[in-house]
Design an enzyme around this catalytic site. Structure first.
Site, PDB file in Angstrom:
ATOM      1  N   GLY A  69       0.829  -1.194   0.000  1.00 44.22           N
ATOM      2  CA  GLY A  69       0.000   0.000   0.000  1.00 44.22           C
ATOM      3  C   GLY A  69       0.865   1.245   0.000  1.00 44.22           C
ATOM      4  O   GLY A  69       2.059   1.189   0.330  1.00 44.22           O
ATOM      5  N   CYS A 100       5.306  -5.935   1.652  1.00 42.46           N
ATOM      6  CA  CYS A 100       5.637  -4.517   1.662  1.00 42.46           C
ATOM      7  C   CYS A 100       4.937  -3.818   2.834  1.00 42.46           C
ATOM      8  O   CYS A 100       5.275  -4.046   3.981  1.00 42.46           O
ATOM      9  CB  CYS A 100       5.305  -3.889   0.313  1.00 42.46           C
ATOM     10  SG  CYS A 100       6.223  -2.368  -0.026  1.00 42.46           S
ATOM     11  N   TYR A 101       3.913  -2.980   2.567  1.00 43.31           N
ATOM     12  CA  TYR A 101       3.189  -2.347   3.675  1.00 43.31           C
ATOM     13  C   TYR A 101       2.630  -3.410   4.617  1.00 43.31           C
ATOM     14  O   TYR A 101       2.602  -3.220   5.848  1.00 43.31           O
ATOM     15  CB  TYR A 101       2.056  -1.479   3.139  1.00 43.31           C
ATOM     16  CG  TYR A 101       1.272  -0.759   4.216  1.00 43.31           C
ATOM     17  CD1 TYR A 101       1.574   0.555   4.570  1.00 43.31           C
ATOM     18  CD2 TYR A 101       0.217  -1.384   4.886  1.00 43.31           C
ATOM     19  CE1 TYR A 101       0.856   1.222   5.562  1.00 43.31           C
ATOM     20  CE2 TYR A 101      -0.506  -0.731   5.876  1.00 43.31           C
ATOM     21  CZ  TYR A 101      -0.180   0.572   6.210  1.00 43.31           C
ATOM     22  OH  TYR A 101      -0.886   1.219   7.197  1.00 43.31           O
ATOM     23  N   HIS A 189       7.918  -7.453  -3.619  1.00 48.62           N
ATOM     24  CA  HIS A 189       6.658  -7.902  -4.216  1.00 48.62           C
ATOM     25  C   HIS A 189       6.863  -9.217  -4.970  1.00 48.62           C
ATOM     26  O   HIS A 189       7.328  -9.214  -6.119  1.00 48.62           O
ATOM     27  CB  HIS A 189       6.118  -6.831  -5.170  1.00 48.62           C
ATOM     28  CG  HIS A 189       5.619  -5.607  -4.477  1.00 48.62           C
ATOM     29  ND1 HIS A 189       4.319  -5.486  -4.036  1.00 48.62           N
ATOM     30  CD2 HIS A 189       6.249  -4.467  -4.128  1.00 48.62           C
ATOM     31  CE1 HIS A 189       4.171  -4.318  -3.451  1.00 48.62           C
ATOM     32  NE2 HIS A 189       5.322  -3.666  -3.493  1.00 48.62           N
ATOM     33  N   GLU A 191       4.541 -11.018  -6.188  1.00 46.03           N
ATOM     34  CA  GLU A 191       3.452 -11.227  -7.140  1.00 46.03           C
ATOM     35  C   GLU A 191       3.735 -10.670  -8.523  1.00 46.03           C
ATOM     36  O   GLU A 191       3.060 -11.037  -9.499  1.00 46.03           O
ATOM     37  CB  GLU A 191       2.153 -10.604  -6.596  1.00 46.03           C
ATOM     38  CG  GLU A 191       2.113  -9.087  -6.555  1.00 46.03           C
ATOM     39  CD  GLU A 191       2.702  -8.471  -5.296  1.00 46.03           C
ATOM     40  OE1 GLU A 191       2.358  -7.322  -4.991  1.00 46.03           O
ATOM     41  OE2 GLU A 191       3.514  -9.146  -4.628  1.00 46.03           O
ATOM     42  N   GLY A 245     -21.833 -11.721 -27.406  1.00 44.42           N
ATOM     43  CA  GLY A 245     -21.021 -12.632 -28.195  1.00 44.42           C
ATOM     44  C   GLY A 245     -19.591 -12.700 -27.715  1.00 44.42           C
ATOM     45  O   GLY A 245     -18.800 -13.507 -28.190  1.00 44.42           O
ATOM     46  N   ASP A 248     -17.251 -13.382 -21.919  1.00 45.01           N
ATOM     47  CA  ASP A 248     -17.963 -13.360 -20.643  1.00 45.01           C
ATOM     48  C   ASP A 248     -19.453 -13.633 -20.829  1.00 45.01           C
ATOM     49  O   ASP A 248     -20.034 -14.473 -20.138  1.00 45.01           O
ATOM     50  CB  ASP A 248     -17.765 -12.017 -19.940  1.00 45.01           C
ATOM     51  CG  ASP A 248     -16.298 -11.671 -19.761  1.00 45.01           C
ATOM     52  OD1 ASP A 248     -15.475 -12.598 -19.720  1.00 45.01           O
ATOM     53  OD2 ASP A 248     -15.977 -10.472 -19.676  1.00 45.01           O
ATOM     54  N   THR A 250     -20.957 -14.953 -23.400  1.00 50.56           N
ATOM     55  CA  THR A 250     -21.182 -16.270 -23.997  1.00 50.56           C
ATOM     56  C   THR A 250     -21.164 -17.354 -22.935  1.00 50.56           C
ATOM     57  O   THR A 250     -22.065 -18.201 -22.868  1.00 50.56           O
ATOM     58  CB  THR A 250     -20.121 -16.565 -25.072  1.00 50.56           C
ATOM     59  OG1 THR A 250     -20.269 -15.646 -26.156  1.00 50.56           O
ATOM     60  CG2 THR A 250     -20.263 -17.990 -25.604  1.00 50.56           C
ATOM     61  N   ARG A 316     -19.904   6.894 -25.951  1.00 46.65           N
ATOM     62  CA  ARG A 316     -20.158   5.832 -24.968  1.00 46.65           C
ATOM     63  C   ARG A 316     -21.477   6.051 -24.239  1.00 46.65           C
ATOM     64  O   ARG A 316     -22.248   5.118 -24.019  1.00 46.65           O
ATOM     65  CB  ARG A 316     -19.004   5.759 -23.971  1.00 46.65           C
ATOM     66  CG  ARG A 316     -17.709   5.216 -24.557  1.00 46.65           C
ATOM     67  CD  ARG A 316     -16.582   5.271 -23.520  1.00 46.65           C
ATOM     68  NE  ARG A 316     -15.334   4.778 -24.076  1.00 46.65           N
ATOM     69  CZ  ARG A 316     -14.952   3.506 -24.071  1.00 46.65           C
ATOM     70  NH1 ARG A 316     -15.719   2.611 -23.519  1.00 46.65           N
ATOM     71  NH2 ARG A 316     -13.800   3.143 -24.591  1.00 46.65           N
ATOM     72  N   LYS A 388     -10.637 -13.538 -15.919  1.00 46.89           N
ATOM     73  CA  LYS A 388     -10.912 -13.816 -17.332  1.00 46.89           C
ATOM     74  C   LYS A 388     -10.416 -15.202 -17.757  1.00 46.89           C
ATOM     75  O   LYS A 388     -11.131 -15.932 -18.449  1.00 46.89           O
ATOM     76  CB  LYS A 388     -10.268 -12.744 -18.211  1.00 46.89           C
ATOM     77  CG  LYS A 388     -10.418 -12.960 -19.706  1.00 46.89           C
ATOM     78  CD  LYS A 388     -11.799 -12.628 -20.211  1.00 46.89           C
ATOM     79  CE  LYS A 388     -11.977 -11.135 -20.299  1.00 46.89           C
ATOM     80  NZ  LYS A 388     -13.269 -10.777 -20.933  1.00 46.89           N
ATOM     81  N   ASP A 469      -3.758   4.707 -62.457  1.00 46.05           N
ATOM     82  CA  ASP A 469      -3.182   5.933 -62.995  1.00 46.05           C
ATOM     83  C   ASP A 469      -3.770   7.174 -62.336  1.00 46.05           C
ATOM     84  O   ASP A 469      -3.528   8.291 -62.792  1.00 46.05           O
ATOM     85  CB  ASP A 469      -3.434   6.010 -64.516  1.00 46.05           C
ATOM     86  CG  ASP A 469      -2.714   4.900 -65.248  1.00 46.05           C
ATOM     87  OD1 ASP A 469      -1.609   4.545 -64.815  1.00 46.05           O
ATOM     88  OD2 ASP A 469      -3.286   4.380 -66.232  1.00 46.05           O
ATOM     89  N   GLU A 530      -7.264   0.265 -26.309  1.00 46.02           N
ATOM     90  CA  GLU A 530      -8.152   0.918 -27.269  1.00 46.02           C
ATOM     91  C   GLU A 530      -7.666   2.346 -27.509  1.00 46.02           C
ATOM     92  O   GLU A 530      -6.991   2.945 -26.673  1.00 46.02           O
ATOM     93  CB  GLU A 530      -9.595   0.942 -26.731  1.00 46.02           C
ATOM     94  CG  GLU A 530     -10.229  -0.430 -26.566  1.00 46.02           C
ATOM     95  CD  GLU A 530     -10.623  -1.084 -27.880  1.00 46.02           C
ATOM     96  OE1 GLU A 530     -10.596  -0.394 -28.921  1.00 46.02           O
ATOM     97  OE2 GLU A 530     -10.970  -2.282 -27.865  1.00 46.02           O
TER      98      GLU A 530
END
Length: 532
Positions: A69, A100-101, A189, A191, A245, A248, A250, A316, A388, A469, A530
């Protein structure tokens, strides 16, 4: 999702399942700790460091990890685990590892001293192990092991009963241990991928010290997920859900169909911003899995509302609000519905429960959030425990074809945010054709699976060209392909120039309206994946 919008969320989850509890102190790496533990096939959950005892004690916790942290433990107002949680941990004799913290929290709570370092320590650092009997460091070299540091404080006085296990030139205690209490601390760390043997340390703690069984596999839990859905929905309950589609939605749709059959009603909103032939392909794919999916073609409505709009956030919001309106109208056509399916994943949950709260908004995500109060549906989120990659594993266990499960992510607003500037029907068609060609070439050269996300962007500018041309003045397209494991960071894919040349040649020759193709070589950060 506003509180007025939906009734109480119907969350799934087995409280009896053994888990590692990760207490978050606001570290940017907390989600990585959870991912690394899951990758060891051990179930874990992340909680705020301020989690009340009642919530934590209701779970089958077999070990605790305290995250890093940005605070200093000695500062006024810095976060600390409550006294009753510490007492519960010690009463149950649960193993604890602070990072760490989290390590400084252990030292501070147990009477040690944490002080500012004369020199801050960021990046790779070589540590020397001086207590090789420590179970946490089995499998590491005694001298010269490199780990990744990120701290400005250090422990200057160890608490009573603790031993120093390892040190660096800057910090006398980068690993500490209390044998009787099964408490450990790491100043670095483990991880992050920058710590080459960090996974060994995590496995030593989770599997060795906590004695967690490595049985968190979706092939083992697919039936459990189906059973939990049936229990939540009941014998007569009905569920409605929006399906895009993507991976997730699906997997969530197939899971619901297997659990409750035709009592699940799926709606695909064709907003005119999907990939080429996407709507028909999704219908065919999900109908084959027994999903009652209806497609609502409202592409003209979406495109007319986007006319003249260039700002990505406005795009959006228009798309999100229009989607909500369309979806509500479809829901009202059903005689009775009790639940709304949402494909929430565990990273979304982490964002909402972390100590620091939701992270700063980089972009507005299109969701089913904000549905009107008169829908009065309970929210059901069967994937909210999963990352995911675990959703993909579950999809495979449910029999979803690999090409569907391992599709690249596609944004909720669709091609609208890959068309920079105004979105028109003609520009959508141009981009659909270019994107289809690029995807075809990725598959033709067997590199689709090596790439985390790939797409084409249509730029808001034109360039001079020569075809035959004659002089042309047409659109510029950019190809974006990235490598990533968690989508939090990404690097551009080093594609063979011959493949790029083939893509460029096909796009320019086959897509009327594009005469120049570029390749995006930006990494995330500083860029995002993106463009908008």
């Amino acid at each position: 999702m506003t509180e007025d919008c939906l009734k109480q969320s119907a969350q799934l989850g087995n409280h009896d399942r053994p888990q590692i509890a990760i207490l978050d102190f606001g570290s940017q790496y907390s989600h990585l700790i959870a991912r690394r533990v899951r990758e060891l096939q051990v179930y874990c959950e992340l909680y705020s460091c301020l989690v009340p005892l009642a919530e934590l004690s209701s779970k089958n916790v077999i070990g605790v990890i305290l995250s890093g942290g940005p605070s200093s433990v000695y500062d006024e107002g810095s976060p600390h685990v409550s006294v009753d949680v510490w007492e519960w941990i010690e009463t149950k004799n649960l193993p604890v590892m602070g990072i760490c913290y989290g390590m400084q929290e252990i030292a501070h709570t147990n009477g040690g001293k944490v002080s500012p370092s004369e020199e801050r320590e960021y990046g790779h650092s070589s540590m020397t192990i001086k207590r090789p009997s420590c179970p946490l460091i089995q499998g590491l070299d005694v001298e010269g092991e490199v780990m990744w540091m990120s701290h400005g404080d250090k422990i200057t006085t160890l608490p009573e009963g603790f031993h120093g296990v390892a040190s660096t030139g800057n910090s006398p205690h980068v690993i500490i241990e209390h044998e009787a209490k099964h408490m450990f601390g790491l100043q670095f760390h483990p991880e992050v991928t920058h710590s080459p043997k960090g996974t060994i340390i995590l496995k030593n703690f989770v599997v060795g010290i906590c004695q967690a069984e490595q049985n968190w596999e979706m092939s083992n839990f697919a039936d459990e997920f189906i059973r939990e859905v049936r229990e939540k929905v009941g014998e007569n309950g009905r569920v409605i859900g929006a399906v895009s589609g993507g991976v997730d939605s699906t997997v969530a749709a197939v899971l619901m169909a297997k659990a409750i059959g035709n009592r699940f009603h799926a709606v695909l909103v064709d907003n005119g911003l999907l990939r080429s032939d996407e709507a028909s392909e999704v219908l065919k794919r999900l109908n084959a899995h027994g999903v009652d999916l209806r497609c609502v073609d409202v592409s003209d409505q979406f495109l007319s509302l986007l006319e003249g709009v260039k700002d990505p956030e406005k795009k959006r919001k228009i798309i999100g609000q229009t989607f909500i309106h369309v979806f509500q109208k479809e829901a009202e056509k059903l005689e009775k519905c009790d639940f709304l399916l949402q494909g929430t994943l565990y990273p979304d949950v982490i964002e909402s429960i972390s100590y620091k709260g939701p992270s700063a908004t980089i972009k507005t995500h299109h969701n089913v959030g904000g549905l009107p109060a008169n829908m009065r549906l309970s929210l059901i989120e069967p994937l909210r425990e999963l990352f995911k990659d675990e959703v993909r594993e579950l999809g495979m266990a449910l029999g979803v074809p690999r090409e569907s499960v391992f599709r690249h992510p596609f944004p909720g607003p669709g091609l609208a945010i890959r068309i920079l500037g105004e979105v028109t029907k003609d520009r959508v068609k141009i981009l659909q054709q270019a994107d289809k060609i690029m995807i075809e070439e990725l598959h033709a050269h067997n590199i689709y699976d090596a790439i985390g996300q790939a797409f084409v962007v249509l730029l808001p500018c034109k360039s001079v060209g020569v075809m035959g041309d004659g002089r042309t003045y047409e659109n510029v397209a950019a190809i974006r392909c990235v490598e990533t494991t968690d989508y939090m960071t990404a690097d551009f894919y080093r594609m063979d120039f011959n493949i790029l040349a083939k893509m460029s040649s096909r796009i320019i020759n086959e897509v009327r309206g594009i005469n120049r193709v570029c390749y995006d070589i930006s990494s995330k950060p500083p860029a995002t994946i993106e463009w908008e």
